[in-house]
Design a protein around this motif. Structure first.
Motif, PDB file in Angstrom:
ATOM      1  N   THR A   6      92.810 -25.126  -2.522  1.00  0.00           N
ATOM      2  CA  THR A   6      92.768 -26.187  -1.530  1.00  0.00           C
ATOM      3  C   THR A   6      93.577 -27.355  -2.058  1.00  0.00           C
ATOM      4  N   ARG A   7      94.403 -27.910  -1.210  1.00  0.00           N
ATOM      5  CA  ARG A   7      95.210 -29.078  -1.557  1.00  0.00           C
ATOM      6  C   ARG A   7      94.880 -30.196  -0.586  1.00  0.00           C
ATOM      7  N   TYR A   8      94.843 -31.402  -1.103  1.00  0.00           N
ATOM      8  CA  TYR A   8      94.470 -32.558  -0.307  1.00  0.00           C
ATOM      9  C   TYR A   8      95.612 -33.564  -0.289  1.00  0.00           C
ATOM     10  N   THR A   9      95.809 -34.178   0.868  1.00  0.00           N
ATOM     11  CA  THR A   9      96.799 -35.252   0.971  1.00  0.00           C
ATOM     12  C   THR A   9      96.210 -36.506   0.343  1.00  0.00           C
ATOM     13  N   MET A  33      96.499 -40.487 -14.121  1.00  0.00           N
ATOM     14  CA  MET A  33      96.375 -39.282 -13.299  1.00  0.00           C
ATOM     15  C   MET A  33      97.367 -38.258 -13.832  1.00  0.00           C
ATOM     16  N   PRO A  34      96.899 -37.042 -14.110  1.00  0.00           N
ATOM     17  CA  PRO A  34      97.855 -36.029 -14.568  1.00  0.00           C
ATOM     18  C   PRO A  34      98.887 -35.750 -13.474  1.00  0.00           C
ATOM     19  N   HIS A  35      99.861 -34.981 -13.806  1.00  0.00           N
ATOM     20  CA  HIS A  35     100.911 -34.660 -12.843  1.00  0.00           C
ATOM     21  C   HIS A  35     100.293 -34.162 -11.538  1.00  0.00           C
ATOM     22  N   VAL A  36     100.679 -34.788 -10.446  1.00  0.00           N
ATOM     23  CA  VAL A  36     100.191 -34.392  -9.123  1.00  0.00           C
ATOM     24  C   VAL A  36     101.287 -33.577  -8.461  1.00  0.00           C
ATOM     25  N   GLY A  42     107.839 -33.693  -0.504  1.00  0.00           N
ATOM     26  CA  GLY A  42     107.602 -34.759  -1.476  1.00  0.00           C
ATOM     27  C   GLY A  42     106.239 -35.425  -1.379  1.00  0.00           C
ATOM     28  N   GLN A  43     105.394 -34.980  -0.453  1.00  0.00           N
ATOM     29  CA  GLN A  43     104.062 -35.571  -0.346  1.00  0.00           C
ATOM     30  C   GLN A  43     103.175 -35.094  -1.478  1.00  0.00           C
ATOM     31  N   ARG A  44     102.371 -36.022  -1.983  1.00  0.00           N
ATOM     32  CA  ARG A  44     101.424 -35.659  -3.035  1.00  0.00           C
ATOM     33  C   ARG A  44     100.410 -34.671  -2.473  1.00  0.00           C
TER      34      ARG A  44
END
Length: 141
Positions: A6-9, A33-36, A42-44
């Motif tokens: 699961t990935r969250y914006t 924050m570790p690498h996101v 390009g959205q986190r």
């Protein structure tokens, strides 16, 4: 078992954590924050692991740990297992500081309880009469 996570914006993380998008970006910029991961546009994209990390950082913030120490801890985590002693020492120091603050707060709480008890007894005894010497003395201390 699913291979997809699961990935969250950033908006979803803001809603889940209560941290503002500005704070999340700042955490990333200062190395807290570790690498996101990023989407193709390009959205986190934050993972459950990122959310767990943010919850832990929130606990560190609650302890009063400085941002510099939190960033140092994050750096040590990224450096790997050989830094476990340094991480433990940092957390132990923070724990000592938290325990000292708890002691101070318990002492302050005892004073408040004492004052409240005096005013409660005085209120019962007064029943509309002027302030008693006990309450007057309590005001001076």
């Amino acid at each position: 078992m699913s291979l997809t996570q699961t990935r969250y914006t950033i908006s979803e993380v803001e809603a889940r954590t209560g941290l503002t998008q500005h704070t999340l970006r700042w955490y990333e910029r200062i190395g807290l924050m570790p690498h996101v991961d990023r989407s193709h546009s390009g959205q986190r994209r934050f993972s459950d692991k990122d959310l767990d990390w943010l919850a832990f950082v929130g606990k560190l913030r609650t302890t009063g740990m400085s941002v510099a120490d939190m960033v140092r801890y994050a750096e040590l985590v990224r450096e790997g297992g050989h830094t476990s002693r340094e991480r433990r020492e940092l957390l132990e120091r923070t724990r000592r500081e938290v325990r000292a603050r708890i002691t101070e707060l318990n002492d302050a709480l005892a004073v408040l309880d004492y004052k409240i008890d005096i005013y409660s007894m005085d209120t019962v005894a007064m029943n509309g009469v002027a302030t008693s010497p006990v309450a007057e003395e309590a005001e001076r201390t």
